[in-house]
Design an enzyme around this catalytic site. Structure first.
Site, mmCIF file in Angstrom:
data_model
loop_
_atom_site.group_PDB
_atom_site.id
_atom_site.type_symbol
_atom_site.label_atom_id
_atom_site.label_comp_id
_atom_site.label_asym_id
_atom_site.label_seq_id
_atom_site.Cartn_x
_atom_site.Cartn_y
_atom_site.Cartn_z
ATOM 1 N N GLY A 146 0.806 -1.213 0.000
ATOM 2 C CA GLY A 146 0.000 0.000 0.000
ATOM 3 C C GLY A 146 0.842 1.267 0.000
ATOM 4 O O GLY A 146 1.841 1.390 -0.720
ATOM 5 N N CYS A 147 0.451 2.221 0.838
ATOM 6 C CA CYS A 147 1.106 3.526 0.870
ATOM 7 C C CYS A 147 2.579 3.445 1.260
ATOM 8 O O CYS A 147 3.355 4.351 0.944
ATOM 9 C CB CYS A 147 0.374 4.451 1.840
ATOM 10 S SG CYS A 147 -1.345 4.807 1.369
ATOM 11 N N ALA A 148 2.978 2.393 1.946
ATOM 12 C CA ALA A 148 4.365 2.261 2.391
ATOM 13 C C ALA A 148 5.292 1.769 1.287
ATOM 14 O O ALA A 148 6.512 1.798 1.443
ATOM 15 C CB ALA A 148 4.447 1.296 3.577
ATOM 16 N N ALA A 149 4.740 1.331 0.158
ATOM 17 C CA ALA A 149 5.545 0.629 -0.841
ATOM 18 C C ALA A 149 6.592 1.513 -1.506
ATOM 19 O O ALA A 149 7.650 1.016 -1.904
ATOM 20 C CB ALA A 149 4.638 0.007 -1.895
ATOM 21 N N LEU A 338 3.850 5.198 5.706
ATOM 22 C CA LEU A 338 3.090 4.247 6.517
ATOM 23 C C LEU A 338 2.205 3.416 5.604
ATOM 24 O O LEU A 338 1.774 3.874 4.546
ATOM 25 C CB LEU A 338 2.230 4.994 7.537
ATOM 26 C CG LEU A 338 2.933 6.078 8.351
ATOM 27 C CD1 LEU A 338 1.922 6.863 9.168
ATOM 28 C CD2 LEU A 338 4.000 5.469 9.241
#
Length: 351
Positions: A146-149, A338
């Site tokens: 998700g956003c952490a990738a 995150l």
């Protein structure tokens, strides 16, 4: 600024080029709100309130607004994802390689990250051919971060280049969040998501040597028992957003301590960090992060601007902030994002 030069004498990673590409269909937030109100049974007043609260003023979307009514199944949405993701990904790769001054044949390792669509063969296999990469390029497709990738992908490039410092590595992130929005879901999480998330792609070219931005250290953090905070419910409807209202409070409680510990292990304090490159997860998350780390209003100006002008681009966002950031020479920088898990990815950079 670093307490010890030993870290920087080890093989590491130097960022040679970053390129973000957004879809051509640009809309003001009010236009998107009105279009989504026509597609859903959600209360229009509530929808407008949530969309306004995101602080997003406009977004680039994968499709023209009128075409979203045609996405009547997960299959149709995913077909659109594959087609558009390949186009944006190819353009991002070409742009990053151009900035790095390298031809496609120089790329040895490719990491591809996305959490908004599915394909087998994975899109990196198709992108490698479309972008002109070598047939022996080493590929790692990653789903679910998700956003952490975006941050995690940089860390994995760093790991690889420490072992192969003479090679060139490429990170590609593509997220088409608008294609996942559920028309029949009137939950608060879905209404917020429909006003917060945008679409885009980004690519980063890096090598084990060079000038400019250097990744000095990385850290991954996984918080057990927090799966409920963020993610997808996957079913015949496709991807249904999971976004817990307690997420900002959790960030406030734990993240600052982990950032401080990460910096301390590298001989630094937050006050010595000249540049902050933070994923624009949403207004409340950014505010809690800034407060916990006692950052000045100017410290996250690029993060706020990215959120305001483009929304949360999931894994692409932190790379967009990286592209737009002009770091302070000879001072350390922190890049963080995150994601589901719940998880955090931290990188220490040096300009």
């Amino acid at each position: 600024m670093l307490a010890s030069g030993s870290q920087r004498q080890k093989p590491g990673m130097h960022i040679w080029g970053v390129r973000t590409v957004l879809p051509d269909h640009r809309y003001e937030q009010e236009e998107i709100t009105e279009a989504f109100a026509r597609l859903t049974a959600a209360d229009e007043g509530l929808l407008k309130r949530f969309h306004t609260a995101t602080g997003v003023t406009g977004r680039n979307l994968a499709l023209p607004l009128d075409d979203y009514a045609k996405l009547q199944s997960f299959g149709r949405a995913n077909d659109a994802y594959v087609e558009i993701a390949l186009d944006l990904g190819e353009r991002a790769i070409a742009g990053a390689l151009d900035k790095a001054g390298l031809p496609p044949g120089k790329v040895d390792h490719l990491v591809f990250c996305s959490t908004t669509g599915l394909a087998a063969p994975s899109l990196d296999a198709r992108l490698a051919q479309r972008a002109g990469l070598r047939e022996d390029v080493k590929r790692v497709p990653v789903f679910g971060l998700g956003c952490a990738a975006g941050a995690a992908g940089l860390s994995r490039l760093h790991d690889y280049l420490r072992g192969w410092p003479d090679q060139v590595a490429l990170l590609v992130c593509v997220e088409l969040c608008s294609l996942t929005v559920q028309r029949d879901d009137t939950s608060v999480a879905n209404l917020i998501a429909s006003g917060l998330f945008g679409d885009g792609a980004a690519a980063v070219v890096a090598a084990g040597h060079g000038d400019g931005r250097e990744v000095v250290a990385t850290r991954s953090k996984l918080y057990p028992g927090t799966e409920h905070l963020m993610g997808w419910e996957v079913g015949e409807h496709g991807f249904r957003i999971v976004l817990d209202a307690g997420l900002p409070e959790f960030v406030d409680q734990v993240l600052a301590g982990d950032v401080v510990a990460f910096l301390a292990d590298n001989g630094l304090t937050p006050g010595q960090v000249g540049t902050w490159i933070c994923h624009p997860g949403g207004p409340k998350v950014i505010e809690r992060l800034a407060g916990a780390l006692e950052l000045s209003p100017e410290a996250l100006e690029v993060t706020w601007r990215s959120l305001r002008e483009h929304g949360n681009l999931s894994s692409v966002s932190v790379l967009h902030v990286l592209q737009e950031t002009r770091g302070r020479k000879d001072q350390p920088a922190v890049l963080l994002a995150l994601g589901p898990g719940f998880s955090a990815e931290l990188l220490l950079l040096h300009w």
